[in-house]
Design a protein around this motif. Structure first.
Motif, PDB file in Angstrom:
ATOM      1  N   GLU A 175       0.804  -1.216   0.000  1.00 44.36           N
ATOM      2  CA  GLU A 175       0.000   0.000   0.000  1.00 44.36           C
ATOM      3  C   GLU A 175       0.841   1.272   0.000  1.00 44.36           C
ATOM      4  N   ASN A 176       2.141   1.125   0.057  1.00 42.67           N
ATOM      5  CA  ASN A 176       3.051   2.266   0.084  1.00 42.67           C
ATOM      6  C   ASN A 176       4.186   1.984  -0.899  1.00 42.67           C
ATOM      7  N   ARG A 177       4.392   2.890  -1.836  1.00 41.25           N
ATOM      8  CA  ARG A 177       5.316   2.595  -2.924  1.00 41.25           C
ATOM      9  C   ARG A 177       6.773   2.497  -2.464  1.00 41.25           C
ATOM     10  N   LEU A 178       7.145   3.234  -1.411  1.00 40.99           N
ATOM     11  CA  LEU A 178       8.506   3.154  -0.910  1.00 40.99           C
ATOM     12  C   LEU A 178       8.837   1.724  -0.479  1.00 40.99           C
ATOM     13  N   PHE A 179       7.907   1.072   0.189  1.00 39.25           N
ATOM     14  CA  PHE A 179       8.134  -0.295   0.627  1.00 39.25           C
ATOM     15  C   PHE A 179       7.861  -1.298  -0.498  1.00 39.25           C
ATOM     16  N   TRP A 180       6.952  -0.939  -1.398  1.00 33.51           N
ATOM     17  CA  TRP A 180       6.681  -1.790  -2.556  1.00 33.51           C
ATOM     18  C   TRP A 180       7.907  -1.884  -3.467  1.00 33.51           C
ATOM     19  N   ALA A 181       8.713  -0.839  -3.505  1.00 32.07           N
ATOM     20  CA  ALA A 181       9.896  -0.810  -4.372  1.00 32.07           C
ATOM     21  C   ALA A 181      10.833  -1.977  -4.084  1.00 32.07           C
ATOM     22  N   SER A 182      10.891  -2.408  -2.826  1.00 34.23           N
ATOM     23  CA  SER A 182      11.731  -3.557  -2.499  1.00 34.23           C
ATOM     24  C   SER A 182      10.923  -4.858  -2.526  1.00 34.23           C
ATOM     25  N   HIS A 183       9.664  -4.786  -2.109  1.00 33.01           N
ATOM     26  CA  HIS A 183       8.855  -6.015  -2.020  1.00 33.01           C
ATOM     27  C   HIS A 183       8.413  -6.531  -3.388  1.00 33.01           C
ATOM     28  N   SER A 192       4.116  19.391  -8.513  1.00 32.14           N
ATOM     29  CA  SER A 192       4.321  20.098  -7.252  1.00 32.14           C
ATOM     30  C   SER A 192       5.148  19.208  -6.317  1.00 32.14           C
ATOM     31  N   ILE A 193       5.761  19.825  -5.313  1.00 28.43           N
ATOM     32  CA  ILE A 193       6.529  19.051  -4.337  1.00 28.43           C
ATOM     33  C   ILE A 193       5.620  18.045  -3.635  1.00 28.43           C
ATOM     34  N   ARG A 194       4.393  18.466  -3.374  1.00 29.41           N
ATOM     35  CA  ARG A 194       3.405  17.597  -2.734  1.00 29.41           C
ATOM     36  C   ARG A 194       3.184  16.336  -3.554  1.00 29.41           C
ATOM     37  N   ASP A 195       3.030  16.484  -4.881  1.00 27.61           N
ATOM     38  CA  ASP A 195       2.810  15.325  -5.754  1.00 27.61           C
ATOM     39  C   ASP A 195       4.049  14.448  -5.839  1.00 27.61           C
ATOM     40  N   ARG A 196       5.210  15.060  -5.830  1.00 26.64           N
ATOM     41  CA  ARG A 196       6.451  14.275  -5.875  1.00 26.64           C
ATOM     42  C   ARG A 196       6.560  13.388  -4.631  1.00 26.64           C
ATOM     43  N   VAL A 197       6.184  13.944  -3.494  1.00 28.21           N
ATOM     44  CA  VAL A 197       6.210  13.156  -2.254  1.00 28.21           C
ATOM     45  C   VAL A 197       5.173  12.043  -2.308  1.00 28.21           C
ATOM     46  N   LYS A 198       4.027  12.331  -2.888  1.00 29.53           N
ATOM     47  CA  LYS A 198       2.964  11.328  -2.982  1.00 29.53           C
ATOM     48  C   LYS A 198       3.389  10.115  -3.805  1.00 29.53           C
ATOM     49  N   TYR A 199       4.289  10.321  -4.781  1.00 27.93           N
ATOM     50  CA  TYR A 199       4.777   9.178  -5.564  1.00 27.93           C
ATOM     51  C   TYR A 199       5.591   8.222  -4.698  1.00 27.93           C
ATOM     52  N   ILE A 200       5.992   8.666  -3.526  1.00 28.57           N
ATOM     53  CA  ILE A 200       6.742   7.812  -2.599  1.00 28.57           C
ATOM     54  C   ILE A 200       5.821   7.144  -1.589  1.00 28.57           C
ATOM     55  N   VAL A 201       4.814   7.876  -1.120  1.00 27.60           N
ATOM     56  CA  VAL A 201       3.987   7.377  -0.016  1.00 27.60           C
ATOM     57  C   VAL A 201       2.644   6.797  -0.461  1.00 27.60           C
ATOM     58  N   LYS A 202       2.194   7.126  -1.658  1.00 23.41           N
ATOM     59  CA  LYS A 202       0.925   6.592  -2.135  1.00 23.41           C
ATOM     60  C   LYS A 202       1.099   5.145  -2.612  1.00 23.41           C
ATOM     61  N   PRO A 203      -0.002   4.415  -2.806  1.00 24.20           N
ATOM     62  CA  PRO A 203       0.101   3.029  -3.270  1.00 24.20           C
ATOM     63  C   PRO A 203       0.628   2.937  -4.702  1.00 24.20           C
ATOM     64  N   PRO A 204       1.171   1.789  -5.088  1.00 22.28           N
ATOM     65  CA  PRO A 204       1.590   1.581  -6.479  1.00 22.28           C
ATOM     66  C   PRO A 204       0.405   1.822  -7.415  1.00 22.28           C
ATOM     67  N   GLY A 205       0.678   2.456  -8.539  1.00 25.06           N
ATOM     68  CA  GLY A 205      -0.385   2.731  -9.503  1.00 25.06           C
ATOM     69  C   GLY A 205      -0.938   4.139  -9.416  1.00 25.06           C
ATOM     70  N   TRP A 206      -0.660   4.844  -8.314  1.00 28.75           N
ATOM     71  CA  TRP A 206      -1.168   6.208  -8.163  1.00 28.75           C
ATOM     72  C   TRP A 206      -0.454   7.153  -9.116  1.00 28.75           C
ATOM     73  N   LYS A 207      -1.214   8.081  -9.728  1.00 29.10           N
ATOM     74  CA  LYS A 207      -0.630   9.105 -10.596  1.00 29.10           C
ATOM     75  C   LYS A 207      -1.235  10.459 -10.249  1.00 29.10           C
ATOM     76  N   HIS A 208      -0.418  11.475 -10.332  1.00 32.37           N
ATOM     77  CA  HIS A 208      -0.855  12.802  -9.906  1.00 32.37           C
ATOM     78  C   HIS A 208      -1.929  13.392 -10.810  1.00 32.37           C
ATOM     79  N   ASP A 209      -2.019  12.905 -12.071  1.00 30.91           N
ATOM     80  CA  ASP A 209      -3.012  13.447 -13.000  1.00 30.91           C
ATOM     81  C   ASP A 209      -4.330  12.686 -12.966  1.00 30.91           C
ATOM     82  N   GLY A 210      -4.436  11.723 -12.058  1.00 26.32           N
ATOM     83  CA  GLY A 210      -5.693  10.990 -11.908  1.00 26.32           C
ATOM     84  C   GLY A 210      -5.885   9.830 -12.857  1.00 26.32           C
ATOM     85  N   THR A 211      -4.885   9.544 -13.698  1.00 26.28           N
ATOM     86  CA  THR A 211      -5.036   8.462 -14.689  1.00 26.28           C
ATOM     87  C   THR A 211      -4.632   7.099 -14.123  1.00 26.28           C
TER      88      THR A 211
END
Length: 326
Positions: free
Chosen positions: A103-111, A261-280
Motif C-alpha cells: 500500500e506504500n510505494r517506498l516499501f513496494w519498491a523492495s517487495h 508540485s513538491i506535494r505530488d512528488r512526495v505522494k509518488y513515494i507514499v501513495k500506493p503503487p499505480g497512483w498518478k498525480h493526474d488521476g489516470t
C-alpha cells in the motif's frame, strides 16, 4: 544470552532437496511449474539476499541492541512462554509490514521483487529483495522496546521466513479445514501472488491467516478463478539487477521528472503503487471494482438467458456466484 544459529543457512540443503522433489513431481504430472531462466533468476535473487544479509542483519542487530539496552520498558526472559508470545507479536508485525509493502510505494519498491515471477513454485520463495533489509526492519523496532531480546527477534524472523518457504507451491491443493482456517497455506498464498483483480493485495499473512480475517484482507482461492501469477504489468526480464531495482528506477523517474508540485512528488513515494498525480492511475481497489462490475454484468446476462429451475438459483450454485467468498 543463548547462542541462536542462523537457521536460514542450515535450511539451504532442505530448500534444494524440496525444489528438486517439486520439479520431479511436476515433470511426472506433466505440469510446467518451472521455467529454467525464471528459476535461476529466483535463486540468484535468494543468494544475493543471503549475501547482503550478512551486512543488513549486523545493522539491524546493532539498532535493536541500542534500543534494548537503553530504552526497553520491560525485560522479557528467555522462557518457553516468551517465545510463544514473540511468535504472535512477530507475526502481527509481519502482517502490517507486508500489507503496507503493498500500500506504500517506498516499501513496494523492495517487495515487488518477490512478486515479479510469473511462475509459482518453491524457487519463487527464494526471490527476495536486495534492498528491503536496509529499512523494512523499522516495523520491528517496538519488539526490543517492550523487552524482547534482539537475538530472539532475529531468530523468530528467520522462523517466519522458513515457514513461508513451503507455501510457495502448486503441488499442495488444500490442507485440512481446521488448518486452512488458522494457518497460512499454499492455497492462501497463491491468492496473494495473483495478479487477478479479485486477488490483488489479499492474504498478507506470514504464519497465521487470522490477521487477514481480522483486518478484512482475506480472500479464499476460488475454483472458478484460476490464479494468474506475476504483476499487473509484468517486467519481462530475467536480469537480477533489473529485477532488484526496476521499481526504484521507476519511482525515481516519477518523483524527479516532469512538472509536478513538491506535494505530488512526495505522494509518488507514499501513495500506493499505480497512483498518478493526474488521476489516470489505477489502484488495486479500482481494478477490483472494475472486475466486479464486469463479472456482475456477465452474470446478469447468464441469469436472463437461463430459465429458473427448481432450486431458484438459475442453475448457478451459491459457491460459483461471483460474490461468493468475498
Amino acid at each position: 544470552m543463548p547462542e541462536f544459529p542462523n537457521i536460514i543457512l542450515y535450511a539451504i540443503p532442505f530448500f534444494v532437496i524440496s525444489m528438486l522433489l517439486e520439479l520431479y513431481v511436476s515433470i511426472k504430472e506433466k505440469k510446467k511449474t518451472y521455467e529454467t531462466k525464471d528459476a535461476f533468476t529466483s535463486i540468484a535473487m535468494g543468494l544475493g539476499n543471503v549475501f547482503l544479509g550478512f551486512f543488513t542483519k549486523a545493522v539491524v542487530l546493532l539498532v535493536f541492541m541500542v534500543i534494548y539496552e537503553n530504552f526497553r520498558i520491560f525485560t522479557i526472559p528467555f522462557a518457553w512462554w516468551s517465545f510463544v508470545l514473540l511468535l504472535f507479536a512477530d507475526d502481527f508485525t509481519y502482517y502490517w509490514f507486508h500489507r503496507i509493502s503493498h500500500e506504500n510505494r517506498l516499501f513496494w519498491a523492495s517487495h515487488v521483487v518477490h512478486h515479479s515471477s510469473e511462475h509459482y513454485n518453491l524457487s519463487t520463495a527464494l526471490r527476495q529483495t536486495w534492498s528491503g533489509g536496509f529499512y523494512t526492519f523499522i516495523f520491528w523496532l517496538w519488539l526490543p522496546l517492550i523487552g524482547f531480546h534482539p537475538g530472539m527477534i532475529l531468530l523468530q524472523m528467520s522462523v517466519s521466513l522458513l515457514y513461508q518457504f513451503w507455501i510457495h507451491t502448486e503441488a499442495i491443493d488444500k490442507m485440512p479445514k481446521w488448518f486452512e482456517s488458522v494457518m497460512n497455506t499454499p492455497s492462501h498464498h497463491r491468492v496473494h501472488h495473483g495478479s487477478n483483480p479479485l486477488y490483488l493485495d489479499r492474504n498478507h499473512a506470514g504464519i497465521f491467516i487470522i490477521w487477514d480475517k481480522l483486518f478484512g484482507t482475506f480472500q479464499p482461492e476460488l475454483e472458478d478463478e484460476k490464479v494468474i501469477y506475476g504483476l499487473v504489468s509484468n517486467i519481462k526480464t530475467y536480469n537480477p539487477l533489473k529485477v532488484a531495482f526496476h521499481e526504484w528506477l521507476a519511482m525515481g523517474k516519477d518523483v524527479f521528472s516532469g512538472k509536478k508540485s513538491i506535494r505530488d512528488r512526495v505522494k509518488y513515494i507514499v501513495k500506493p503503487p499505480g497512483w498518478k498525480h493526474d488521476g489516470t492511475g489505477k489502484l488495486s481497489d479500482d481494478l477490483r471494482k472494475e472486475w466486479e462490475e464486469t463479472a456482475g454484468n456477465k452474470q446478469s446476462a447468464v441469469d436472463i438467458q437461463k430459465p429458473v429451475n427448481a432450486t431458484g438459483l438459475n442453475g448457478i450454485t451459491q459457491e460459483n456466484h461471483v460474490g461468493a467468498g468475498q
